[in-house]
Design a protein around this motif. Sequence first.
Motif, PDB file in Angstrom:
ATOM      1  N   VAL A  25      59.776  21.706  54.776  1.00 36.24           N
ATOM      2  CA  VAL A  25      61.350  22.306  54.468  1.00 36.24           C
ATOM      3  C   VAL A  25      61.938  23.169  55.547  1.00 36.24           C
ATOM      4  N   GLU A  26      60.858  24.012  56.002  1.00 36.25           N
ATOM      5  CA  GLU A  26      61.394  25.011  57.115  1.00 36.25           C
ATOM      6  C   GLU A  26      61.775  24.159  58.140  1.00 36.25           C
ATOM      7  N   GLU A  27      61.101  23.500  58.743  1.00 36.91           N
ATOM      8  CA  GLU A  27      61.258  22.217  59.769  1.00 36.91           C
ATOM      9  C   GLU A  27      62.640  21.557  59.604  1.00 36.91           C
ATOM     10  N   SER A  28      62.689  20.883  58.554  1.00 39.64           N
ATOM     11  CA  SER A  28      63.899  20.103  58.281  1.00 39.64           C
ATOM     12  C   SER A  28      65.216  20.924  58.350  1.00 39.64           C
ATOM     13  N   LYS A  29      65.079  22.292  57.846  1.00 41.75           N
ATOM     14  CA  LYS A  29      66.376  23.157  57.950  1.00 41.75           C
ATOM     15  C   LYS A  29      66.538  23.275  59.295  1.00 41.75           C
ATOM     16  N   LEU A  30      65.830  23.671  60.282  1.00 40.27           N
ATOM     17  CA  LEU A  30      66.057  23.873  61.750  1.00 40.27           C
ATOM     18  C   LEU A  30      66.659  22.338  62.152  1.00 40.27           C
ATOM     19  N   LEU A  31      66.288  21.103  61.892  1.00 43.43           N
ATOM     20  CA  LEU A  31      66.757  20.098  62.302  1.00 43.43           C
ATOM     21  C   LEU A  31      68.172  19.675  61.791  1.00 43.43           C
ATOM     22  N   LEU A  32      68.387  20.382  60.504  1.00 43.20           N
ATOM     23  CA  LEU A  32      69.658  19.916  60.023  1.00 43.20           C
ATOM     24  C   LEU A  32      70.781  20.793  60.753  1.00 43.20           C
ATOM     25  N   VAL A  33      70.277  21.979  61.081  1.00 44.70           N
ATOM     26  CA  VAL A  33      71.316  22.998  61.914  1.00 44.70           C
ATOM     27  C   VAL A  33      71.534  22.395  63.482  1.00 44.70           C
ATOM     28  N   GLN A  34      70.505  22.196  64.193  1.00 47.60           N
ATOM     29  CA  GLN A  34      70.295  22.015  65.258  1.00 47.60           C
ATOM     30  C   GLN A  34      70.377  20.645  65.832  1.00 47.60           C
ATOM     31  N   THR A  35      70.475  19.495  65.149  1.00 50.15           N
ATOM     32  CA  THR A  35      70.618  18.081  65.555  1.00 50.15           C
ATOM     33  C   THR A  35      71.664  17.456  64.695  1.00 50.15           C
TER      34      THR A  35
ATOM     35  N   LYS B 109      65.971  20.764  47.748  1.00 50.80           N
ATOM     36  CA  LYS B 109      66.486  21.536  46.893  1.00 50.80           C
ATOM     37  C   LYS B 109      65.776  22.535  46.008  1.00 50.80           C
ATOM     38  N   ARG B 110      64.479  21.906  45.900  1.00 55.04           N
ATOM     39  CA  ARG B 110      63.706  23.183  44.820  1.00 55.04           C
ATOM     40  C   ARG B 110      63.305  24.468  45.802  1.00 55.04           C
ATOM     41  N   PHE B 111      63.300  24.113  47.044  1.00 55.78           N
ATOM     42  CA  PHE B 111      63.083  25.328  47.921  1.00 55.78           C
ATOM     43  C   PHE B 111      64.300  26.170  48.248  1.00 55.78           C
ATOM     44  N   THR B 112      65.388  25.500  48.352  1.00 53.02           N
ATOM     45  CA  THR B 112      66.813  26.173  48.774  1.00 53.02           C
ATOM     46  C   THR B 112      67.673  26.275  47.774  1.00 53.02           C
ATOM     47  N   ASP B 113      67.821  25.515  46.660  1.00 49.00           N
ATOM     48  CA  ASP B 113      68.886  25.559  45.773  1.00 49.00           C
ATOM     49  C   ASP B 113      69.927  24.615  46.210  1.00 49.00           C
ATOM     50  N   LEU B 114      69.865  24.280  47.367  1.00 49.63           N
ATOM     51  CA  LEU B 114      70.970  23.466  48.177  1.00 49.63           C
ATOM     52  C   LEU B 114      70.250  21.901  48.463  1.00 49.63           C
ATOM     53  N   THR B 115      71.118  20.855  48.564  1.00 49.32           N
ATOM     54  CA  THR B 115      70.831  19.556  49.093  1.00 49.32           C
ATOM     55  C   THR B 115      70.796  19.747  50.412  1.00 49.32           C
ATOM     56  N   PRO B 116      70.216  19.066  51.350  1.00 49.33           N
ATOM     57  CA  PRO B 116      70.184  19.027  52.583  1.00 49.33           C
ATOM     58  C   PRO B 116      71.553  18.925  53.362  1.00 49.33           C
ATOM     59  N   SER B 117      72.485  18.152  52.854  1.00 45.69           N
ATOM     60  CA  SER B 117      73.854  17.877  53.340  1.00 45.69           C
ATOM     61  C   SER B 117      74.712  19.294  53.203  1.00 45.69           C
ATOM     62  N   VAL B 118      74.546  19.784  51.907  1.00 45.12           N
ATOM     63  CA  VAL B 118      75.221  21.089  51.736  1.00 45.12           C
ATOM     64  C   VAL B 118      74.726  22.055  52.584  1.00 45.12           C
ATOM     65  N   PHE B 119      73.432  22.184  52.664  1.00 44.88           N
ATOM     66  CA  PHE B 119      72.709  23.390  53.656  1.00 44.88           C
ATOM     67  C   PHE B 119      73.253  23.134  55.168  1.00 44.88           C
ATOM     68  N   ARG B 120      73.508  21.882  55.599  1.00 45.31           N
ATOM     69  CA  ARG B 120      73.929  21.975  56.860  1.00 45.31           C
ATOM     70  C   ARG B 120      75.255  22.261  57.071  1.00 45.31           C
ATOM     71  N   ASN B 121      76.086  21.683  56.029  1.00 49.06           N
ATOM     72  CA  ASN B 121      77.522  22.397  56.117  1.00 49.06           C
ATOM     73  C   ASN B 121      77.693  23.769  56.076  1.00 49.06           C
ATOM     74  N   GLN B 122      76.867  24.519  55.328  1.00 50.20           N
ATOM     75  CA  GLN B 122      76.855  25.784  55.234  1.00 50.20           C
ATOM     76  C   GLN B 122      76.263  26.714  56.323  1.00 50.20           C
ATOM     77  N   HIS B 123      75.545  26.139  57.021  1.00 43.64           N
ATOM     78  CA  HIS B 123      74.683  27.065  58.038  1.00 43.64           C
ATOM     79  C   HIS B 123      75.115  26.351  59.513  1.00 43.64           C
ATOM     80  N   ARG B 124      75.688  25.255  59.727  1.00 48.61           N
ATOM     81  CA  ARG B 124      75.633  24.592  60.928  1.00 48.61           C
ATOM     82  C   ARG B 124      76.880  25.667  61.527  1.00 48.61           C
ATOM     83  N   PRO B 125      76.890  25.756  62.820  1.00 48.69           N
ATOM     84  CA  PRO B 125      77.942  26.785  63.610  1.00 48.69           C
ATOM     85  C   PRO B 125      79.113  25.845  63.566  1.00 48.69           C
ATOM     86  N   LYS B 126      80.437  26.419  63.156  1.00 44.02           N
ATOM     87  CA  LYS B 126      81.470  25.684  63.019  1.00 44.02           C
ATOM     88  C   LYS B 126      82.235  25.534  64.620  1.00 44.02           C
ATOM     89  N   GLY B 127      83.115  24.640  64.782  1.00 44.38           N
ATOM     90  CA  GLY B 127      83.822  24.577  66.003  1.00 44.38           C
ATOM     91  C   GLY B 127      83.148  23.650  67.019  1.00 44.38           C
TER      92      GLY B 127
END
Length: 258
Positions: free
Chosen positions: A206-216, A240-258
Motif C-alpha cells: 500500500v505504501e508503494e502504491s501510494k507513491l505510484l498513484l501520486v508520482q506516475t 481502502k482498508r489502510f487509507t479509508d480511501l479508494t486508490p482513485s480518490v487518494f490520487r485525486n486528493q494527493h496529486r499536485p494540481k496544475g
Amino acid sequence: MWTVLLVEDEVFVRESVRRIVDWESMGFTVIGEAGNGEEALEIIRELEPDLVISDILMPRMNGVELLRQVRDEGVESLFIMLSCMSDFEYVRLAMEYGASNYILKLSMKVQSLMDALTKVDAELRKREMKQTQGEQIPQETRQELLEKTGHAEVDKLIAYMKEHYGKDISLKLLAGQVSMDEKYVSTLFKKKTGMNILQFMHTLRVEESKLLLVQTDLTVSEIGSRVGYENDNYFIKMFKRFTDLTPSVFRNQHRPKG
C-alpha cells in the motif's frame, strides 16, 4: 464485496455451494477454491479472504487444523464449517477456535447458507466500523515498523520483502530465507514488528502504491499489479482498508494540481 474461499475435497459439493447462492446479491465474491487444507492455507496466506467456507474432514489437513493454523498465524478470516453428522467433536473444536458458524452438508439448504452469510456480513461490517474508528495501526507506526528491528533474522525478512513485495511471497518461502520453521517465523515476526507477515506485506504494498498513484500516470490496475495484487478488486479493498480511501480518490486528493 467481501471475498470468499471455498475449501472442499469433494468437487461436486464445492460446485453445489458455489451455485446455490447469488453471491454478489449477498455482498460476497468467490475468489478461489481449494481441495484440501494445505492448498487452502497457501491461498489464505496470499489472499487473506474475508470468509473461508471449509469442509471439516479433508485429506492432508482437516478443516479444524486449517482454522487453528490460520489463527496461529494471526489471520482474521472468518470461517463457516461444513460438517457431517459424525463430525460433532470437530465442530466443537472449530467453534472453540472461533468459527462463526457450521452447516450440516447432508441437509444444506439455500436458506441455511444465506442465513450464515448474513451473520458473517454483520460481523465483517462491525469489524470494519471498528477499524475506521481508529483501531488500525496508525500511519506513523506503520512507517516506523518498516525500519530495522534489531533482530537479524527478522530484519533479513523485512529486507527481502522490501525488495520483492511485487512478487508472490509465501510464508514457506520466507521461512526458507532464514532456515526456520514456518510457525516459529510467523510468531517471531509478529513479536518483533507488531504485525503478522501478511499485514506487513500489505503495508509495504500500500505504501508503494501510494507513491505510484501520486508520482506516475499508471492506471489503478497497473499499480495494483506492480505492487503484487493481480486482482483489481482485492487491491482496491486492501488500499481502502489502510487509507479509508479508494486508490482513485487518494490520487485525486494527493496529486499536485496544475
